[in-house]
Design an enzyme around this catalytic site. Sequence first.
Site: not given
Length: 616
Positions: A301-302
């Site tokens: 979940e960058a």
Amino acid sequence: MGNEQVAMTAGNARADWAARIGLRRQGGGDRDPLPPPTGLRATGGRGQVTLDWEPVPGAVGYLVHRSDRPDGPYLPLDHQGGDVLAVPHPPYADTTGEPGRTYHYAVAALADVDVCGQPGAGVAGASTPEGPAAVRVTVDAAGSDGPVHRPWRRMIGSERLSHLRCADTTGGRPIGVEFAEALSIARRELGVGSVRAHAILHDDVGVYREVDGEPVYDFSRVDEIYDALLGLDLRPVVELSFMPADLARDPARTVFAYGAIISPPRDWDRWADLVRALVTHLVDRYGLAEVRRWEFEVWNEANLEVFWAGTREEYLRLYEVSARAVRDVDAALRVGGPGSAAAAWNGALLEHVARTGAPIDFLSTHTYGSPPLDLRPLCVAAGRPDLELLWTEWGITPTHFNPVTDGVFAATFLLRGMRSAAGRIEALAYWVVSDHFEELGRPPRLFHGGFGLLTVGNLRKPRFWALAALDRLGDDQLPVTVDGDGAGSLVESWAARHPDGRVHVLVWNGTLDQSKAGGAPVLDRDVHVDVGGLADRPYRVTHRRVDATHSNIEAIWARLGGGDWPDDVQWSLLRAADGLDRYEPDTETRPAGGVLEWAFPLPMPGFSLLELVPLD
């Protein structure tokens, strides 16, 4: 990190991202907006309006809008999932409105999660507050719709796997022992094959440090963790995260109670060397044939700043560096990403790998509160229709400690999502297997709104029984038609046949509208099931049920007095009640003209599983 920062992690950050991308009316990404769907229809029933429309080629999903007036304004419908509100396909049941009141609906098509076209022309619809409401399910036990696809089996989510080594207790229960047992239950009772977890590079695993300015690797704890997992007949999904402190550009940037470092590397070459060394070690220890069956996923979940302190461009660089390092070890190893929240950055990653030639074998992404979108058009548009689609996190809510996770509503949500996903994606990994989960701290009580399918103590929640019921289906999918009030949008069915002639029919009643999580009598339905095409022989019929009073361990705990944690007597009573309950006594019956019939009430939320066993 401080309590305020911890409190915004995951759920709140995802909700913020979803608000930025999921509710846009038009544009926002690199693909052109799509025209709205045609053929929009609104059919009112008791407590619901079912919307249907014609699919739009190239759409990844659709955003339903509603207005009080025919001339608008039309605003996206919010079924309170806390994430992307778009759905992958019709039909859609709106249960959020006031029964008897006329609303006006319009639907927009999404070319990507952040590229939403204008909604089309509106249509009027109204639900009714009362009156009879029935659904008929017709199953052809002699037919076939091909093999049953089981996206829940590919993988499941879990707390970081170093938890397997934890000797502490929660609620008096041994964490490491019960966590391992939970994974074993998922393997044995749900057919799960792999486990996706964060933080194999976190400093509590001790893989990397620098001595006199030089890198030192230590994979001994990785070996302990993966040996234990493989000993449970499960494989890891190797999520390449988080950043070791000695390699982090900013080691003070952390997330979660265990202090996971979210910083980009201060030295990109040393990061690549670490990934290459880890993968080489795994191949040396477990064999190339085995590791070729694993997935290597780059980060988590960058697109949320709470999980990545760098920019999007820096994540794309991280992906490319990591993917090339994995493939340096062997060209057949499988790597992908972006592992993003709210189905974001998939188009950006595909464009990046097309431009740079970076390797990719699968797209991975996440969503909560709705069935997963259809990302295949993105792959086709990028010239990569071969890519696997792995939703490596999925669930009813992204919010920690949310009561919706413990009850029956989550079970019907899970059934709807898995049925939607079957045949169009390769994996839909429920997040997570066990309430032994401590991103924001350890569980404060038995029922606390934990993400797990299983409680601390490994009691089975209603949504566990949803997966267990799905996994009892045979391999040969049977043709099913559903007609009536809310058919296909509220009430759905899945049926299958085993080689020995057993037939299972699964019927559920659920809405995406989380304001109805506690139930809504106006949405209850009378269900009539016809199973035709049966052999002229007797059958034993078992009817199992999950609803407010059946297979609902949370309700049993409440009847025992509730509280924080059970005592020894209460644990015994809970374990004795931990089963998939019969709704009525088993019967033996013979088909009339090849047909067996049942009629029963089905509350919302709730599901029934009918099992027909041929007798000699």
